[in-house]
Motif scaffolding. Structure first.
Motif, mmCIF file in Angstrom:
data_model
loop_
_atom_site.group_PDB
_atom_site.id
_atom_site.type_symbol
_atom_site.label_atom_id
_atom_site.label_comp_id
_atom_site.label_asym_id
_atom_site.label_seq_id
_atom_site.Cartn_x
_atom_site.Cartn_y
_atom_site.Cartn_z
ATOM 1 N N VAL A 354 26.452 -1.199 38.437
ATOM 2 C CA VAL A 354 25.958 -0.369 39.531
ATOM 3 C C VAL A 354 25.075 0.749 38.994
ATOM 4 C CG1 VAL A 354 26.674 1.272 41.310
ATOM 5 C CG2 VAL A 354 27.852 -0.931 41.081
ATOM 6 N N ARG A 355 25.426 1.270 37.850
ATOM 7 C CA ARG A 355 24.682 2.400 37.288
ATOM 8 C C ARG A 355 23.286 1.996 36.841
ATOM 9 N NH1 ARG A 355 28.710 4.440 34.813
ATOM 10 N NH2 ARG A 355 28.422 3.453 32.783
ATOM 11 N N PHE A 356 23.103 0.746 36.389
ATOM 12 C CA PHE A 356 21.809 0.353 35.806
ATOM 13 C C PHE A 356 21.023 -0.649 36.648
ATOM 14 C CE2 PHE A 356 24.315 1.750 32.130
ATOM 15 C CZ PHE A 356 23.421 2.643 31.544
ATOM 16 N N ALA A 357 21.650 -1.353 37.597
ATOM 17 C CA ALA A 357 20.946 -2.379 38.367
ATOM 18 C C ALA A 357 19.842 -1.757 39.215
ATOM 19 C CB ALA A 357 21.924 -3.146 39.238
ATOM 20 N N ARG A 358 18.798 -2.553 39.473
ATOM 21 C CA ARG A 358 17.682 -2.079 40.307
ATOM 22 C C ARG A 358 17.802 -2.623 41.730
ATOM 23 N NH1 ARG A 358 14.575 -3.424 35.441
ATOM 24 N NH2 ARG A 358 13.932 -1.487 34.399
ATOM 25 N N THR A 359 17.942 -3.959 41.864
ATOM 26 C CA THR A 359 17.953 -4.543 43.205
ATOM 27 C C THR A 359 19.087 -5.530 43.446
ATOM 28 O OG1 THR A 359 16.477 -6.350 42.532
ATOM 29 C CG2 THR A 359 15.440 -4.327 43.381
ATOM 30 N N ARG A 360 19.735 -6.039 42.393
ATOM 31 C CA ARG A 360 20.764 -7.051 42.624
ATOM 32 C C ARG A 360 21.816 -7.046 41.514
ATOM 33 N NH1 ARG A 360 18.658 -12.802 43.140
ATOM 34 N NH2 ARG A 360 20.868 -13.334 42.901
ATOM 35 N N ILE A 361 23.018 -7.474 41.921
ATOM 36 C CA ILE A 361 24.131 -7.704 40.992
ATOM 37 C C ILE A 361 24.755 -9.040 41.365
ATOM 38 C CG2 ILE A 361 26.375 -6.923 40.151
ATOM 39 C CD1 ILE A 361 25.553 -4.078 40.863
ATOM 40 N N ASP A 362 24.828 -9.932 40.411
ATOM 41 C CA ASP A 362 25.450 -11.241 40.627
ATOM 42 C C ASP A 362 26.848 -11.238 40.032
ATOM 43 O OD1 ASP A 362 23.028 -11.950 41.696
ATOM 44 O OD2 ASP A 362 23.080 -13.971 40.814
ATOM 45 N N LEU A 363 27.811 -11.708 40.818
ATOM 46 C CA LEU A 363 29.203 -11.805 40.353
ATOM 47 C C LEU A 363 29.665 -13.237 40.601
ATOM 48 C CD1 LEU A 363 31.780 -10.524 39.256
ATOM 49 C CD2 LEU A 363 32.277 -9.693 41.564
ATOM 50 N N SER A 364 29.935 -13.984 39.520
ATOM 51 C CA SER A 364 30.345 -15.383 39.646
ATOM 52 C C SER A 364 31.518 -15.657 38.711
ATOM 53 C CB SER A 364 29.176 -16.317 39.302
ATOM 54 O OG SER A 364 28.758 -16.127 37.957
ATOM 55 N N ALA A 365 32.216 -16.766 38.975
ATOM 56 C CA ALA A 365 33.365 -17.149 38.144
ATOM 57 C C ALA A 365 33.483 -18.660 38.121
ATOM 58 C CB ALA A 365 34.655 -16.527 38.676
ATOM 59 N N GLY A 366 33.953 -19.186 37.003
ATOM 60 C CA GLY A 366 34.161 -20.619 36.844
ATOM 61 C C GLY A 366 34.984 -20.909 35.614
ATOM 62 N N ARG A 367 35.206 -22.189 35.374
ATOM 63 C CA ARG A 367 35.987 -22.615 34.209
ATOM 64 C C ARG A 367 35.061 -23.115 33.118
ATOM 65 N NH1 ARG A 367 41.477 -23.299 34.553
ATOM 66 N NH2 ARG A 367 42.397 -23.062 36.628
ATOM 67 N N SER A 368 35.417 -22.787 31.890
ATOM 68 C CA SER A 368 34.698 -23.284 30.724
ATOM 69 C C SER A 368 35.724 -23.761 29.709
ATOM 70 C CB SER A 368 33.822 -22.182 30.110
ATOM 71 O OG SER A 368 33.206 -22.624 28.916
ATOM 72 N N GLN A 369 35.949 -25.071 29.659
ATOM 73 C CA GLN A 369 36.980 -25.674 28.808
ATOM 74 C C GLN A 369 38.343 -25.065 29.174
ATOM 75 O OE1 GLN A 369 35.628 -25.233 24.752
ATOM 76 N NE2 GLN A 369 34.078 -26.832 25.006
ATOM 77 N N ASP A 370 38.964 -24.311 28.271
ATOM 78 C CA ASP A 370 40.289 -23.746 28.541
ATOM 79 C C ASP A 370 40.225 -22.309 29.033
ATOM 80 O OD1 ASP A 370 41.471 -26.093 27.705
ATOM 81 O OD2 ASP A 370 41.605 -25.437 25.613
ATOM 82 N N ASP A 371 39.039 -21.792 29.317
ATOM 83 C CA ASP A 371 38.872 -20.397 29.722
ATOM 84 C C ASP A 371 38.404 -20.295 31.165
ATOM 85 O OD1 ASP A 371 39.598 -19.434 27.238
ATOM 86 O OD2 ASP A 371 37.539 -19.418 26.483
ATOM 87 N N VAL A 372 38.749 -19.166 31.778
ATOM 88 C CA VAL A 372 38.172 -18.763 33.055
ATOM 89 C C VAL A 372 37.157 -17.671 32.748
ATOM 90 C CG1 VAL A 372 38.598 -17.681 35.287
ATOM 91 C CG2 VAL A 372 40.220 -19.361 34.384
ATOM 92 N N VAL A 373 35.918 -17.865 33.181
ATOM 93 C CA VAL A 373 34.825 -16.948 32.845
ATOM 94 C C VAL A 373 34.369 -16.235 34.111
ATOM 95 C CG1 VAL A 373 32.530 -16.704 31.834
ATOM 96 C CG2 VAL A 373 34.121 -18.436 30.945
ATOM 97 N N LEU A 374 34.451 -14.904 34.091
ATOM 98 C CA LEU A 374 33.962 -14.051 35.171
ATOM 99 C C LEU A 374 32.693 -13.378 34.674
ATOM 100 C CD1 LEU A 374 34.815 -13.139 38.017
ATOM 101 C CD2 LEU A 374 36.026 -11.240 36.961
ATOM 102 N N SER A 375 31.571 -13.655 35.342
ATOM 103 C CA SER A 375 30.261 -13.200 34.857
ATOM 104 C C SER A 375 29.676 -12.166 35.813
ATOM 105 C CB SER A 375 29.320 -14.397 34.711
ATOM 106 O OG SER A 375 28.045 -13.982 34.276
ATOM 107 N N VAL A 376 29.209 -11.040 35.236
ATOM 108 C CA VAL A 376 28.542 -9.975 35.996
ATOM 109 C C VAL A 376 27.134 -9.804 35.427
ATOM 110 C CG1 VAL A 376 28.595 -7.549 36.691
ATOM 111 C CG2 VAL A 376 30.747 -8.831 36.421
ATOM 112 N N SER A 377 26.112 -10.027 36.264
ATOM 113 C CA SER A 377 24.716 -9.933 35.816
ATOM 114 C C SER A 377 23.967 -8.940 36.701
ATOM 115 C CB SER A 377 24.035 -11.305 35.883
ATOM 116 O OG SER A 377 24.750 -12.270 35.131
ATOM 117 N N ASP A 378 23.041 -8.185 36.094
ATOM 118 C CA ASP A 378 22.208 -7.253 36.868
ATOM 119 C C ASP A 378 20.754 -7.411 36.428
ATOM 120 O OD1 ASP A 378 21.482 -5.257 34.719
ATOM 121 O OD2 ASP A 378 23.665 -5.021 34.650
#
Length: 450
Positions: A354-378
């Motif tokens: 929130v502090r650095f984003a300009r217009t968008r923040i993407d929040l997604s989650a999925g499985r990668s092999q034996d891990d659960v990956v929560l991804s935050v992109s700006d």
């Protein structure tokens, strides 16, 4: 080193069954071989005695009144053979089955085969021979002679094989059934350990507090010790909670007093002092949160649920800056971790976005092999890849012109590491920062903090 009880039990059963069946094979084979040899020996003794009873001395020579009636003696290489060899130079008397072959003591083998000596037969196949030295008459008319009775060795070998063939099949079938029984026995015998594992998993997941006492008597001592350990753990948890609560209350009053005292300072010094007091308060809260990580019960946390709550809290700030949220999280995706810990770790990352984003923040989650990956992109300014490691260290800020303590990403990394996960930084596809929070699909219980 072999760690599987199933494999150890199976290997032990295999060795024991193999040794037992080998012993059974040896004993039964030896008994039948001795029995068969005795039958042939009795038959050959009967032939020799019958031949001796039919002998007479006529004109100083042995004469056989009549030959044995067994037709095999009359057929060349018929399978049964006899011979009477007088001492001296007299021609031996022999069965027609020997044809032109003569049995001599010198041609007999030195080694015994099932109590018989071996020689070659008229057709080249081996014969097994019994022999007996006898005498007929008295005084000067006494005649010494040797009686031989023989039979075909392949005949005895065939009889032995006809016994050994079904015996092998029977023992192999018995071995297979015993192995199956041993496997089933091991599977049934280890079921209590599987149930014990499931109960421990329920305790780790927070669905239960103790293990039931039902089960086999061999497992009950282990269950009792685990329950005692859980009771001691609960006592330690309560003490840790009490110490954390005491520390929290103990810090509030001194910090409040310091906040009032610094009001009398000049403006520049007052702002600096208040900033430092707030920093101490934040660090204390972080440490108290970390202490609670080791004592909270595990729970199943919905990533969509916790993410939605955090987004709702931050939406008023992003609306002012014109930032849009984009969520892509499967509603069924969960992790086995305390919701407060996941909220703390994700909240720090979202606050940074929130502090650095300009217009968008993407929040997604999925499985990668034996891990659960929560991804935050700006789509903010991002950072140089060389500075990613520095951003994960405590108190380090890449942009000194922005507010913050430099603790957020470091604390998130600590929380994830406590659950066996990690934090990963990379560039987003819009040039900003992408932060991946990785947790095991079945996260382990975080270790208690002493």
């Amino acid at each position: 080193m072999i760690h599987s009880l199933h494999f150890r039990l199976a290997a032990g059963a295999l060795v024991a069954i193999a040794l037992a069946l080998t012993l059974v094979w040896a004993v039964l084979s030896h008994l039948f071989t001795d029995y068969l040899a005795d039958q042939y020996s009795n038959e050959m003794t009967s032939v020799m005695d019958s031949l001796a009873a039919r002998l007479s001395v006529e004109n100083g020579a042995l004469e056989l009144k009549n030959e044995p009636a067994d037709s095999r003696f009359q057929i060349p290489a018929g399978g049964r053979y006899w011979q009477i060899s007088p001492d001296g130079n007299e021609e031996p008397l022999r069965s027609r089955s020997l044809w032109d072959e003569e049995i001599t003591a010198d041609d007999l083998s030195k080694d015994m085969y099932c109590g018989f000596r071996e020689t070659d037969g008229p057709d080249g196949s081996p014969l097994l021979v019994s022999m007996k030295t006898m005498a007929l008459g008295e005084g000067d008319a006494k005649k010494n002679f040797t009686v031989y009775a023989a039979f075909s060795k392949p005949e005895m070998d065939a009889a032995l094989e006809s016994y050994h063939r079904p015996l092998r099949l029977m023992l192999l079938s018995t071995g297979g059934m015993l192995l199956l029984a041993a496997f089933l026995q091991g599977w049934v015998g280890l079921r209590p350990l599987v149930r014990l594992r499931d109960r421990v998993a329920d305790i780790r997941a927070g669905r239960s507090s103790h293990i039931g006492t039902e089960g086999p008597s061999e497992v009950k001592p282990l269950v009792r010790e685990i329950n005692l350990l859980l009771s001691e753990r609960e006592t330690a948890i309560e003490r840790a909670r009490a110490r954390a609560s005491d520390l929290a209350h103990g810090l509030k009053t001194p910090l409040t007093v310091l906040s009032h005292l610094v009001e009398a300072l000049p403006e520049g010094q007052r702002d600096t002092a208040l900033q430092q007091i707030e920093l101490v308060r934040q660090r204390a809260d972080r440490q108290l949160q970390a202490a609670r990580m080791g004592v909270e019960q595990m729970a199943t946390t919905s990533l969509l649920g916790i993410s939605g709550k955090l987004v709702n809290v931050l939406t008023p700030f992003t609306e002012e800056k014109g930032i849009d949220w984009h969520l892509d999280i499967d509603p069924s995706l969960t992790v086995q971790a305390d919701p407060a810990d996941i909220a703390e770790a994700l909240g720090n990352v979202l606050d940074n976005a929130v502090r650095f984003a300009r217009t968008r923040i993407d929040l997604s989650a999925g499985r990668s092999q034996d891990d659960v990956v929560l991804s935050v992109s700006d789509d903010g300014p991002g950072a140089d890849p060389e500075s990613y490691n520095l951003m994960l260290k405590r108190g380090v800020r890449i942009d000194e012109g922005t507010a913050g303590t430099g603790l957020g990403l470091a604390i998130s990394g600590d929380i994830l590491e406590a659950y066996g996960g990690r934090l990963d930084l990379s560039a987003s596809r819009w040039g900003g920062l992408q932060v991946k929070l990785m947790l095991p699909a079945m996260a382990g219980r975080p270790p208690a903090i002493a």
